[in-house]
Design a protein around this motif. Structure first.
Motif, PDB file in Angstrom:
ATOM      1  N   ILE A 189     -43.152 -55.553  19.303  1.00 32.29           N
ATOM      2  CA  ILE A 189     -42.384 -54.483  19.946  1.00 32.29           C
ATOM      3  C   ILE A 189     -41.308 -53.946  19.004  1.00 32.29           C
ATOM      4  O   ILE A 189     -41.108 -52.734  18.886  1.00 32.29           O
ATOM      5  CB  ILE A 189     -41.772 -54.996  21.265  1.00 32.29           C
ATOM      6  CG1 ILE A 189     -42.877 -55.196  22.302  1.00 32.29           C
ATOM      7  CG2 ILE A 189     -40.706 -54.033  21.789  1.00 32.29           C
ATOM      8  CD1 ILE A 189     -42.430 -55.929  23.553  1.00 32.29           C
ATOM      9  N   ALA A 190     -40.606 -54.859  18.327  1.00 33.38           N
ATOM     10  CA  ALA A 190     -39.553 -54.428  17.395  1.00 33.38           C
ATOM     11  C   ALA A 190     -40.138 -53.585  16.266  1.00 33.38           C
ATOM     12  O   ALA A 190     -39.556 -52.558  15.870  1.00 33.38           O
ATOM     13  CB  ALA A 190     -38.826 -55.644  16.832  1.00 33.38           C
ATOM     14  N   ARG A 191     -41.294 -53.984  15.741  1.00 35.90           N
ATOM     15  CA  ARG A 191     -41.932 -53.228  14.661  1.00 35.90           C
ATOM     16  C   ARG A 191     -42.367 -51.847  15.147  1.00 35.90           C
ATOM     17  O   ARG A 191     -42.238 -50.842  14.446  1.00 35.90           O
ATOM     18  CB  ARG A 191     -43.148 -53.985  14.134  1.00 35.90           C
ATOM     19  CG  ARG A 191     -42.851 -55.307  13.451  1.00 35.90           C
ATOM     20  CD  ARG A 191     -42.109 -55.108  12.150  1.00 35.90           C
ATOM     21  NE  ARG A 191     -41.998 -56.355  11.394  1.00 35.90           N
ATOM     22  CZ  ARG A 191     -41.067 -56.595  10.495  1.00 35.90           C
ATOM     23  NH1 ARG A 191     -40.146 -55.664  10.247  1.00 35.90           N
ATOM     24  NH2 ARG A 191     -41.025 -57.734   9.855  1.00 35.90           N
ATOM     25  N   LYS A 192     -42.916 -51.783  16.353  1.00 40.38           N
ATOM     26  CA  LYS A 192     -43.397 -50.518  16.883  1.00 40.38           C
ATOM     27  C   LYS A 192     -42.249 -49.554  17.152  1.00 40.38           C
ATOM     28  O   LYS A 192     -42.359 -48.347  16.912  1.00 40.38           O
ATOM     29  CB  LYS A 192     -44.206 -50.765  18.156  1.00 40.38           C
ATOM     30  CG  LYS A 192     -45.548 -51.426  17.898  1.00 40.38           C
ATOM     31  CD  LYS A 192     -46.237 -51.838  19.169  1.00 40.38           C
ATOM     32  CE  LYS A 192     -46.700 -50.647  19.971  1.00 40.38           C
ATOM     33  NZ  LYS A 192     -47.506 -51.069  21.143  1.00 40.38           N
ATOM     34  N   ILE A 193     -41.132 -50.078  17.660  1.00 38.11           N
ATOM     35  CA  ILE A 193     -39.970 -49.226  17.913  1.00 38.11           C
ATOM     36  C   ILE A 193     -39.430 -48.673  16.590  1.00 38.11           C
ATOM     37  O   ILE A 193     -39.124 -47.476  16.474  1.00 38.11           O
ATOM     38  CB  ILE A 193     -38.884 -50.006  18.678  1.00 38.11           C
ATOM     39  CG1 ILE A 193     -39.302 -50.158  20.150  1.00 38.11           C
ATOM     40  CG2 ILE A 193     -37.527 -49.328  18.572  1.00 38.11           C
ATOM     41  CD1 ILE A 193     -38.354 -50.973  20.990  1.00 38.11           C
ATOM     42  N   ALA A 194     -39.310 -49.538  15.597  1.00 38.04           N
ATOM     43  CA  ALA A 194     -38.823 -49.088  14.288  1.00 38.04           C
ATOM     44  C   ALA A 194     -39.750 -48.039  13.686  1.00 38.04           C
ATOM     45  O   ALA A 194     -39.299 -47.025  13.129  1.00 38.04           O
ATOM     46  CB  ALA A 194     -38.689 -50.282  13.344  1.00 38.04           C
ATOM     47  N   SER A 195     -41.041 -48.260  13.813  1.00 39.80           N
ATOM     48  CA  SER A 195     -42.014 -47.313  13.267  1.00 39.80           C
ATOM     49  C   SER A 195     -41.945 -45.973  13.986  1.00 39.80           C
ATOM     50  O   SER A 195     -42.005 -44.908  13.363  1.00 39.80           O
ATOM     51  CB  SER A 195     -43.425 -47.896  13.377  1.00 39.80           C
ATOM     52  OG  SER A 195     -44.391 -46.991  12.909  1.00 39.80           O
ATOM     53  N   ALA A 246     -34.807 -55.344  20.538  1.00 44.00           N
ATOM     54  CA  ALA A 246     -35.369 -54.542  19.449  1.00 44.00           C
ATOM     55  C   ALA A 246     -34.460 -53.355  19.138  1.00 44.00           C
ATOM     56  O   ALA A 246     -34.237 -53.014  17.978  1.00 44.00           O
ATOM     57  CB  ALA A 246     -36.769 -54.064  19.820  1.00 44.00           C
ATOM     58  N   LEU A 247     -33.921 -52.724  20.183  1.00 47.86           N
ATOM     59  CA  LEU A 247     -33.022 -51.583  19.972  1.00 47.86           C
ATOM     60  C   LEU A 247     -31.706 -52.004  19.335  1.00 47.86           C
ATOM     61  O   LEU A 247     -31.055 -51.195  18.664  1.00 47.86           O
ATOM     62  CB  LEU A 247     -32.746 -50.882  21.307  1.00 47.86           C
ATOM     63  CG  LEU A 247     -33.916 -50.128  21.948  1.00 47.86           C
ATOM     64  CD1 LEU A 247     -33.511 -49.600  23.317  1.00 47.86           C
ATOM     65  CD2 LEU A 247     -34.391 -48.983  21.059  1.00 47.86           C
ATOM     66  N   SER A 248     -31.309 -53.276  19.530  1.00 51.42           N
ATOM     67  CA  SER A 248     -30.037 -53.740  18.969  1.00 51.42           C
ATOM     68  C   SER A 248     -30.042 -53.721  17.440  1.00 51.42           C
ATOM     69  O   SER A 248     -28.981 -53.807  16.811  1.00 51.42           O
ATOM     70  CB  SER A 248     -29.719 -55.154  19.461  1.00 51.42           C
ATOM     71  OG  SER A 248     -30.580 -56.123  18.865  1.00 51.42           O
ATOM     72  N   LEU A 249     -31.224 -53.595  16.836  1.00 50.34           N
ATOM     73  CA  LEU A 249     -31.320 -53.504  15.381  1.00 50.34           C
ATOM     74  C   LEU A 249     -30.810 -52.155  14.879  1.00 50.34           C
ATOM     75  O   LEU A 249     -30.518 -52.003  13.691  1.00 50.34           O
ATOM     76  CB  LEU A 249     -32.770 -53.699  14.933  1.00 50.34           C
ATOM     77  CG  LEU A 249     -33.440 -55.029  15.311  1.00 50.34           C
ATOM     78  CD1 LEU A 249     -34.915 -54.984  14.949  1.00 50.34           C
ATOM     79  CD2 LEU A 249     -32.751 -56.186  14.627  1.00 50.34           C
ATOM     80  N   PHE A 250     -30.736 -51.175  15.780  1.00 50.61           N
ATOM     81  CA  PHE A 250     -30.325 -49.825  15.412  1.00 50.61           C
ATOM     82  C   PHE A 250     -29.019 -49.460  16.112  1.00 50.61           C
ATOM     83  O   PHE A 250     -28.894 -49.649  17.322  1.00 50.61           O
ATOM     84  CB  PHE A 250     -31.392 -48.802  15.829  1.00 50.61           C
ATOM     85  CG  PHE A 250     -32.691 -48.936  15.095  1.00 50.61           C
ATOM     86  CD1 PHE A 250     -32.948 -48.176  13.966  1.00 50.61           C
ATOM     87  CD2 PHE A 250     -33.665 -49.824  15.537  1.00 50.61           C
ATOM     88  CE1 PHE A 250     -34.153 -48.289  13.283  1.00 50.61           C
ATOM     89  CE2 PHE A 250     -34.865 -49.951  14.857  1.00 50.61           C
ATOM     90  CZ  PHE A 250     -35.109 -49.190  13.719  1.00 50.61           C
ATOM     91  N   PRO A 251     -28.047 -48.929  15.382  1.00 47.27           N
ATOM     92  CA  PRO A 251     -26.866 -48.392  16.069  1.00 47.27           C
ATOM     93  C   PRO A 251     -27.312 -47.243  16.965  1.00 47.27           C
ATOM     94  O   PRO A 251     -28.241 -46.508  16.632  1.00 47.27           O
ATOM     95  CB  PRO A 251     -25.979 -47.906  14.925  1.00 47.27           C
ATOM     96  CG  PRO A 251     -26.885 -47.716  13.760  1.00 47.27           C
ATOM     97  CD  PRO A 251     -28.006 -48.706  13.930  1.00 47.27           C
ATOM     98  N   GLN A 252     -26.662 -47.091  18.100  1.00 46.65           N
ATOM     99  CA  GLN A 252     -27.101 -46.029  19.003  1.00 46.65           C
ATOM    100  C   GLN A 252     -26.677 -44.645  18.509  1.00 46.65           C
ATOM    101  O   GLN A 252     -27.407 -43.675  18.680  1.00 46.65           O
ATOM    102  CB  GLN A 252     -26.553 -46.276  20.414  1.00 46.65           C
ATOM    103  CG  GLN A 252     -27.205 -45.392  21.461  1.00 46.65           C
ATOM    104  CD  GLN A 252     -26.967 -45.866  22.870  1.00 46.65           C
ATOM    105  OE1 GLN A 252     -26.151 -46.756  23.112  1.00 46.65           O
ATOM    106  NE2 GLN A 252     -27.660 -45.270  23.823  1.00 46.65           N
ATOM    107  N   VAL A 253     -25.509 -44.562  17.894  1.00 40.09           N
ATOM    108  CA  VAL A 253     -25.016 -43.283  17.380  1.00 40.09           C
ATOM    109  C   VAL A 253     -24.578 -43.464  15.929  1.00 40.09           C
ATOM    110  O   VAL A 253     -23.856 -44.411  15.606  1.00 40.09           O
ATOM    111  CB  VAL A 253     -23.821 -42.758  18.211  1.00 40.09           C
ATOM    112  CG1 VAL A 253     -23.366 -41.401  17.684  1.00 40.09           C
ATOM    113  CG2 VAL A 253     -24.182 -42.669  19.687  1.00 40.09           C
ATOM    114  N   ILE A 254     -25.022 -42.560  15.057  1.00 36.14           N
ATOM    115  CA  ILE A 254     -24.610 -42.567  13.650  1.00 36.14           C
ATOM    116  C   ILE A 254     -23.857 -41.259  13.375  1.00 36.14           C
ATOM    117  O   ILE A 254     -24.383 -40.172  13.609  1.00 36.14           O
ATOM    118  CB  ILE A 254     -25.818 -42.690  12.703  1.00 36.14           C
ATOM    119  CG1 ILE A 254     -26.578 -44.004  12.966  1.00 36.14           C
ATOM    120  CG2 ILE A 254     -25.366 -42.631  11.247  1.00 36.14           C
ATOM    121  CD1 ILE A 254     -27.823 -44.183  12.108  1.00 36.14           C
TER     122      ILE A 254
END
Length: 472
Positions: free
Chosen positions: A83-89, A153-161
């Motif tokens: 799931i984490a890989r698919k979200i990142a992709s 999985a989303l926690s790997l990405f900041p929500q706002v940049i």
């Protein structure tokens, strides 16, 4: 070293030179966190609990409170890595043809602005799209950790940049990497758009809900292009729509419009969409997921089914939870205990966690009377039949039963039925349920493994069902 702290809400952009030519010179892509290898990914998404064995010297009442915190532990399993890989992709691929420093992006933005002016909710005036977004779906039984898997999985990405300057050029922009919404109970597109604007305002402290949704008074045709414009302008990387099973219960016409809207976001605007829900909606989603997959990517569907007894996933789950013990005596994990836990939880993650919590509480309570606090299979059996856990199992059973009794969608229910693996239950619980709830209809037909296997093969052949190894 991580580029940004995990689970960051808002960060200042840090750009990383991309090795892939496809990703170069795109500020939205270069500002994303770096890819992690399997080991880094495992440690990044796991949810550990601060724990010291000395806590076992606390009073019995304090230790019983400590045990409740076990529900905060997250053990990454094979599907979590997938799931984490698919979200990142999905996030990365969705940005490939959405580059805010290219003329093509400005052209697309202008075309969406025209749709706003003409209230074109179908985006008929939008030019030929080169969207490369992914639409995909995660379905799972209640208690299998769908939301937890997605959140970690989303926690790997900041929500706002926050961007200010890119390649020595002014670039003021608040990039929304991901946003999570819940499908309204009536599956109304208007309700989803209203949620979008309210969530966007929370993230950016702007006032788009009042401006574009008119405080809830705007029409759906007004809100759809406005939502698309805001999403494109701020580089929305992934839209997560949870509780997608609400589509199954939508009023006439609402479900189809919601599905059409989702396909528009993916295919026309180029925003990746992740749908999350129970198997209840899989029949209605399957046709539209084919459309999304064939035109936008090959992410397909991931099904979080109950764990099998003799898999590394099951052992990893229990071993990861078992190290947190607040009983006076430490209990070594044995095959007998693994069998006892599985016999009652049937591989359901939530039921397993609740069983271990209740077993520890019963063992601590037993210690008050001078007995040992060792966890045994008998204590696990007592925990499974305690009111706390029995009610949870009954709720899971009832939720699954509803999936099979939707008379309005009999054909879709058959398709759902063949996908489902079964629900957590035990013999004692079945007897107790039949006595205390004689009016409840029970689903007793046992689905054959051959039928389920044929259906899975059919989905695999269409690219809609994905499997993963136990290891990341």
């Amino acid at each position: 070293m991580l580029k940004y702290p995990l689970a960051s809400l808002m960060v200042d952009a840090k750009y990383t030179l991309q090795l892939r030519a496809l990703y170069k010179d795109n500020p939205w892509l270069e500002a994303l966190p770096d890819n992690l290898d399997d080991k880094e990914l495992f440690y990044a998404i796991q949810g550990q609990l601060p724990y010291d064995r000395s806590e076992c010297k606390l009073s019995a009442s304090e230790r019983q409170d400590c045990v409740k915190s076990l529900s905060r532990v997250f053990i990454p399993l094979g599907k979590n890595g997938e799931i984490a890989r698919k979200i990142a992709s999905a996030i990365r691929e969705g940005y490939v043809n959405r580059n805010p420093v290219k003329n093509q992006w400005l052209t697309t933005l202008g075309q969406i602005q025209d749709c706003v002016q003409t209230r074109d909710a179908e985006f008929t005036t939008l030019g030929g799209s080169n969207a490369n977004a992914y639409g995909f779906c995660i379905v799972g039984d209640s208690g299998m950790g769908k939301t937890s898997a997605v959140n970690h999985a989303l926690s790997l990405f900041p929500q706002v940049i926050i961007h200010s300057k890119y390649q020595e050029r002014s670039f003021p922009c608040a990039q929304i990497v991901w946003m999570r919404l819940e499908c309204p109970h009536d599956a109304s597109v208007k309700g989803l758009c209203s949620q979008f604007f309210m969530e966007f305002d929370k993230l950016t402290r702007e006032n788009t809900y009042a401006k574009f949704a008119s405080g809830g008074r705007a029409t759906t045709d007004q809100m759809i292009p406005q939502m698309a414009l805001v999403a494109e302008r701020h580089g929305l990387g992934l839209l997560v729509i949870d509780e997608i099973q609400n589509i199954s219960e939508a009023k006439s016409g609402g479900a189809q419009r919601m599905l059409n809207f989702i396909v528009q976001l993916v295919n026309t605007i180029g925003i990746p969409v992740l749908l999350v829900g129970t198997p209840k909606a899989i029949g209605l989603l399957s046709t539209d997921l084919k459309t999304i997959r064939r035109s936008s990517g090959q992410q397909g569907m991931t099904h979080l089914a109950p764990l099998e007894r003799h898999t590394s996933d099951w052992k990893s789950l229990v071993k990861g939870l078992w190290k947190y013990q607040w009983t006076a005596q430490n209990t070594e994990l044995s095959d007998e205990l693994l069998d006892a836990l599985y016999s009652f939880s049937k591989g359901n993650i939530d039921a397993t966690v609740k069983l271990i919590i209740e077993a520890q509480r019963l063992a601590i309570r037993q210690g008050r009377s001078g007995q040992s606090e060792i966890i045994t299979s008998d204590i696990i059996r007592s925990a499974a039949n305690s009111d706390n856990v029995k009610l949870i199992m009954y709720r899971l059973s009832q939720e699954r039963e509803v999936h099979f009794t939707d008379a309005d969608r009999e054909e879709k229910s058959k398709l759902q039925e063949r996908l489902d693996k079964g629900i957590p239950h035990n013999e004692k619980f079945e007897k107790a349920e039949s006595i205390s709830h004689p009016q409840a209809k029970r689903h007793t037909e046992k689905r054959s493994s051959e039928e389920n296997s044929d259906f899975i093969k059919k989905l695999e052949g269409e690219g809609l069902f994905l499997t993963s190894d136990d290891a990341f």
